[in-house]
Design a protein around this motif. Structure first.
Motif, mmCIF file in Angstrom:
data_model
loop_
_atom_site.group_PDB
_atom_site.id
_atom_site.type_symbol
_atom_site.label_atom_id
_atom_site.label_comp_id
_atom_site.label_asym_id
_atom_site.label_seq_id
_atom_site.Cartn_x
_atom_site.Cartn_y
_atom_site.Cartn_z
ATOM 1 N N LYS A 233 31.879 106.733 31.238
ATOM 2 C CA LYS A 233 31.052 105.850 32.304
ATOM 3 C C LYS A 233 31.995 104.949 33.194
ATOM 4 N N ALA A 234 31.589 104.754 34.387
ATOM 5 C CA ALA A 234 32.515 104.018 35.242
ATOM 6 C C ALA A 234 31.881 102.805 35.726
ATOM 7 N N MET A 235 32.667 101.749 36.150
ATOM 8 C CA MET A 235 31.784 100.533 36.668
ATOM 9 C C MET A 235 32.730 100.046 37.721
ATOM 10 N N PHE A 236 32.070 99.692 38.851
ATOM 11 C CA PHE A 236 32.856 98.843 40.107
ATOM 12 C C PHE A 236 32.208 97.786 40.521
ATOM 13 N N GLN A 237 33.076 96.580 40.132
ATOM 14 C CA GLN A 237 32.657 95.241 40.449
ATOM 15 C C GLN A 237 33.094 94.661 41.752
ATOM 16 N N TYR A 238 32.277 94.233 42.568
ATOM 17 C CA TYR A 238 32.790 93.838 43.934
ATOM 18 C C TYR A 238 33.459 92.477 43.828
ATOM 19 N N ASP A 239 34.654 92.471 44.501
ATOM 20 C CA ASP A 239 35.623 91.205 44.621
ATOM 21 C C ASP A 239 35.429 90.663 46.006
ATOM 22 N N SER A 240 34.665 89.532 46.362
ATOM 23 C CA SER A 240 34.464 89.173 47.670
ATOM 24 C C SER A 240 35.916 88.585 48.261
ATOM 25 N N GLU A 241 36.714 88.189 47.431
ATOM 26 C CA GLU A 241 37.903 87.597 47.903
ATOM 27 C C GLU A 241 38.820 88.801 48.639
ATOM 28 N N GLU A 242 38.933 90.039 47.665
ATOM 29 C CA GLU A 242 39.614 91.075 48.043
ATOM 30 C C GLU A 242 38.824 92.123 49.054
ATOM 31 N N LYS A 243 37.438 91.897 49.109
ATOM 32 C CA LYS A 243 36.704 92.809 49.767
ATOM 33 C C LYS A 243 36.666 94.175 49.459
ATOM 34 N N LYS A 244 36.892 94.179 48.063
ATOM 35 C CA LYS A 244 36.909 95.677 47.466
ATOM 36 C C LYS A 244 36.140 95.527 46.147
ATOM 37 N N TYR A 245 35.825 96.953 45.956
ATOM 38 C CA TYR A 245 35.222 97.216 44.521
ATOM 39 C C TYR A 245 36.398 97.501 43.459
ATOM 40 N N LEU A 246 36.450 96.637 42.274
ATOM 41 C CA LEU A 246 37.317 96.872 41.381
ATOM 42 C C LEU A 246 36.787 98.040 40.175
ATOM 43 N N ARG A 247 37.597 99.055 39.917
ATOM 44 C CA ARG A 247 37.187 99.916 38.855
ATOM 45 C C ARG A 247 37.482 99.494 37.315
ATOM 46 N N PHE A 248 36.411 99.838 36.699
ATOM 47 C CA PHE A 248 36.297 99.720 35.209
ATOM 48 C C PHE A 248 36.038 101.234 34.766
ATOM 49 N N THR A 249 36.598 101.316 33.473
ATOM 50 C CA THR A 249 36.281 102.877 32.819
ATOM 51 C C THR A 249 35.975 102.594 31.443
ATOM 52 N N ASN A 250 34.743 102.835 31.173
ATOM 53 C CA ASN A 250 34.200 102.486 29.859
ATOM 54 C C ASN A 250 34.479 101.265 29.446
ATOM 55 N N GLY A 251 34.061 100.168 30.257
ATOM 56 C CA GLY A 251 33.899 98.656 30.152
ATOM 57 C C GLY A 251 35.274 98.072 30.350
ATOM 58 N N ASP A 252 36.522 98.792 30.363
ATOM 59 C CA ASP A 252 37.899 98.108 30.587
ATOM 60 C C ASP A 252 38.286 98.155 32.078
ATOM 61 N N PRO A 253 38.976 97.333 32.292
ATOM 62 C CA PRO A 253 39.567 97.308 33.753
ATOM 63 C C PRO A 253 40.701 98.654 33.720
ATOM 64 N N HIS A 254 40.473 99.135 34.949
ATOM 65 C CA HIS A 254 41.154 100.544 34.952
ATOM 66 C C HIS A 254 42.686 100.176 35.983
ATOM 67 N N PHE A 255 43.672 100.367 35.393
ATOM 68 C CA PHE A 255 44.872 99.881 36.288
ATOM 69 C C PHE A 255 45.751 101.251 36.747
ATOM 70 N N ASP A 256 46.573 101.053 37.735
ATOM 71 C CA ASP A 256 47.410 101.847 37.884
ATOM 72 C C ASP A 256 48.733 101.241 37.458
ATOM 73 N N LEU A 257 49.443 102.500 36.538
ATOM 74 C CA LEU A 257 50.503 101.906 35.802
ATOM 75 C C LEU A 257 51.806 101.683 36.723
ATOM 76 N N ALA A 258 51.671 102.318 38.024
ATOM 77 C CA ALA A 258 52.724 102.190 39.050
ATOM 78 C C ALA A 258 53.072 100.702 39.642
ATOM 79 N N ASP A 259 51.838 99.970 39.865
ATOM 80 C CA ASP A 259 51.884 98.871 40.387
ATOM 81 C C ASP A 259 51.328 97.775 39.309
ATOM 82 N N ASN A 260 50.813 98.075 38.367
ATOM 83 C CA ASN A 260 49.939 97.014 37.615
ATOM 84 C C ASN A 260 49.005 96.514 38.184
#
Length: 351
Positions: A233-260
């Motif tokens: 399961k995936a989840m996206f939460q809208y961040d109104s400051e960034e104006k982006k949807y942040l990604r979560f996977t199985n309930g946890d924030p999903h990060f990019d290892l390259a830029d954290n």
């Protein structure tokens, strides 16, 4: 009677005074060299975005990369052992679609940015080829399903398979195979040159809104839950400051290892399509041509849409007749492809 000092004594006294003031003999003092002027600072009034020479055709953002540079599409592993992945935040477009069983794969299209690390790289499927060929992208993978490899062998698709081309990839020690295969854009460019692949392509034409556009149409949608499988399961939460949807996977924030940084999307397109399991390994056929139903999420709003792959790219349309294409906001776009067997609303919930 007025007395005068000899002229040579006057000269000696003058020199002595000068030496005492400067600490070094006058005759050895070099001509002063002016300091170089400071490098010019480019200031953008009002905090505006700096000017770029190009507009990226797949993001609508400013770019230093020529629009006709050929894209690459890298197949990235999304098994739990492969997370967090590297380079996804620098992709222009990300497709997420089921591969085998409950696992999805990220098909990352790079055109305007050149990551130093991309991966872990995994195998290719026939419907991945369909999606990548629409961009005229060079397809980057490690092996593939029998159908996909047969398609590549009898076609002229430009692709780079790690199995016979290992020098353009490497394996990291902090993960176990097959979840540890990586590459970087510099190596991919070298491979394209070495193999005499075409380096340019006709840019894809996408519709974009102005960067300061405000989405007014649609219902509120700041939290989106996507179920690919009961175990994925995936989840996206809208961040109104960034104006982006942040990604979560199985309930946890999903990060990019390259830029954290957390994975995010400016445009989130969720579509339902026909899926069919075709063998005992759980491999699938997935319809990526359409048409079908979907949702377009932008700036905390959602619109129900029709979708179809047109001129190589999956696009969102406002009307049943597929004549009114909905424009994208400048930024990264994610396309989530879910099965239509139980209906779109069984796989997508939002609030």
């Amino acid at each position: 009677m007025q007395r005068y000092l000899p002229s040579f004594l006057v000269l000696l006294v003058t020199l002595a005074l000068l030496t005492a003031c400067t600490g070094k003999p006058v005759e050895n003092e070099p001509d002063p060299t002016p300091d170089p002027p400071p490098a010019p600072t480019v200031e953008t009034p009002g905090g505006k975005t700096p000017t770029f020479p190009y507009t990226a055709p797949l993001t609508g953002l400013g770019s230093h990369t020529s629009p006709d540079q050929r894209p690459v599409m890298v197949m990235i592993n999304n098994a739990p052992q492969a997370r967090p992945q590297s380079g996804i935040n620098q992709a222009d477009i990300v497709y997420e679609v089921l591969a085998e069983g409950e696992m999805t794969r990220f098909l990352t299209v790079f055109q305007s940015q050149k990551p130093e690390v991309i991966g872990p790289v995994r195998s290719i499927r026939s419907y991945f080829i369909e999606l990548g060929s629409g961009f005229e992208a060079v397809l980057i993978h490690s092996g593939g399903s029998p159908d996909a490899l047969a398609t590549l062998s009898r076609s002229r698709y430009s692709h780079l398979d790690e199995i016979p081309n290992g020098k353009y990839f490497w394996r990291e020690q902090f993960r176990k195979a097959p979840h540890n295969l990586y590459t970087k854009y510099e190596l991919l460019e070298q491979a394209i040159a070495d193999k005499n692949m075409r380096e340019t392509s006709e840019p894809i034409q996408l519709r974009f809104l102005p960067e300061d556009a405000v989405i007014s149409d649609g219902d509120p949608a700041t939290k989106i839950e996507i179920t690919f499988h009961s175990l994925n399961k995936a989840m996206f939460q809208y961040d109104s400051e960034e104006k982006k949807y942040l990604r979560f996977t199985n309930g946890d924030p999903h990060f990019d290892l390259a830029d954290n940084k957390q994975l995010s999307a400016t445009n989130l397109l969720v579509i339902a399509s026909r899926h069919r399991v075709v063998d005992s390994e759980g491999r699938r056929e997935v319809d990526v041509a359409g048409p079908g139903d979907g949702y377009l999420f932008q700036q905390g709003k959602v619109q129900k849409i029709k979708w179809k792959r047109s001129n190589g790219v999956i696009r969102a349309y406002k009307d049943e007749q597929l004549t009114e294409e909905l424009p994208l906001l400048p930024g990264q776009t994610w396309v989530e492809i879910v099965p239509n067997s139980q209906g779109l609303d069984q796989h997508v919930k939002y609030e």
